[in-house]
Design an enzyme around this catalytic site. Structure first.
Site, short mmCIF file in Angstrom:
data_model
loop_
_atom_site.label_atom_id
_atom_site.label_comp_id
_atom_site.label_asym_id
_atom_site.label_seq_id
_atom_site.Cartn_x
_atom_site.Cartn_y
_atom_site.Cartn_z
N SER A 55 0.79 -1.22 0.00
CA SER A 55 0.00 0.00 0.00
C SER A 55 0.83 1.27 0.00
CB SER A 55 -0.94 0.01 1.21
OG SER A 55 -0.23 -0.24 2.40
N HIS B 287 -0.66 6.01 6.50
CA HIS B 287 -0.12 5.76 5.17
C HIS B 287 0.29 7.10 4.55
CE1 HIS B 287 -1.69 1.71 5.49
NE2 HIS B 287 -1.10 1.41 4.34
#
Length: 292
Positions: free
Chosen positions: A45, A272
């Site tokens: 990711s 993230h």
């Protein structure tokens, strides 16, 4: 006189041939150098840019962004990109299918591939997600005091990285090399998630106890060290973010941070990289590879 002319003709002909050869080599070299890089992006990711809009609708399972760092690199270099990055990918997903209809990532590689980039290893054993969620939950229970996560888990995360993640990384990178023997392989480290020291102002966004902030950073340092070691031992280039991402962690203000916090962030996927983080990852990688 005839002898003199013959020698002159030989010299002219030789010069002409040499010039033609030089032009031919130059033209061929220029054409080859100016051709687009055949670039394949692999990874999890952090490479997919999961949570950064807009989303690549061709495969919603992988939650891949169309402005992730591979796309930034391709746009700035003119490379011909094949992006098979996928959120939640583990090292095993390089050689086996992650989801139904999602082939093993190394299937995108070939002997013609020029450049490969990737981040991988953080999802193995659930290291990242388990450490963040476990330490976040423990931090909430203690109101941010002490080091409940470190006290409970000790060296277990680092032990998993050493005993399981590291050998899996080497195996995955060898599979990449086998499928793309002529490619330059760049393995990116993970940018810092936490600062070096606890920031009380950050607790609402990253509810980790003050003693567990450096503990989590140490876990991430161990993971990056394992990635670096596996990269070096398989002939890949390690792109180190330890220095350049310092001060851009999830506790930094919006516009400075590269990583979104656990709570009250701006990304669909917390902890993230945001769009700025993906751009900076691209720029640093290009600098290390000499693609600027």
């Amino acid at each position: 006189m005839q002898k003199h002319v013959s020698r002159r003709n030989v010299m002219v002909t030789s010069c002409a041939l040499a010039g033609a050869l030089a032009l031919g080599l130059t033209a061929g070299g220029t054409a080859q150098a100016s051709g687009p890089l055949r670039y394949v992006a692999l990874g999890d990711s952090y490479s997919a840019g999961s949570g950064v809009l807009p989303v690549d609708t061709s495969n919603l399972l992988c939650l891949r962004s169309t402005v992730n760092y591979p796309h930034v690199i391709a746009d700035r270099t003119g490379a011909r990109l094949k992006d098979v990055t996928c959120g939640a990918a583990q090292t095993k997903d390089f050689t086996s299918s992650q989801y139904l209809g999602v082939p093993p990532q190394v299937n995108a590689l070939s002997a013609d591939t020029d450049l490969v980039t990737l981040t991988i290893g953080g999802n193995d054993n659930g290291t990242f997600i388990n450490a963040i969620t476990s330490c976040g939950s423990a931090g909430l229970l203690t109101g941010g005091k002490g080091s409940p996560c470190k006290d409970k888990y000790g060296s277990s995360f680092n032990d998993e990285i050493k005993n399981s993640t590291y050998p899996a990384l080497k195996s995955a990178l060898r599979a990449v090399r086998a499928k793309a023997p002529n490619a330059r392989v760049a393995v990116l480290g993970y940018p810092w998630i936490t600062p070096e020291k606890a920031d009380p102002a950050c607790y609402l966004k990253l509810p980790i106890a003050e003693g567990d902030v450096p503990y989590l950073r140490d876990v991430q340092a161990h993971l990056n060290a394992a990635v670096e070691r596996a990269s070096e031992e398989t002939g890949a280039t390690f792109v180190d973010f330890a220095e350049v991402s310092d001060g851009h962690d999830a506790c930094s203000p919006l516009g400075t941070r590269w990583i979104e916090p656990l709570l009250f962030g701006t990304s669909l996927v917390p902890v993230h990289p945001n769009a700025l983080g993906e751009r900076r990852m691209a720029e640093h990688t290009m600098g290390v590879l000499g693609l600027n």
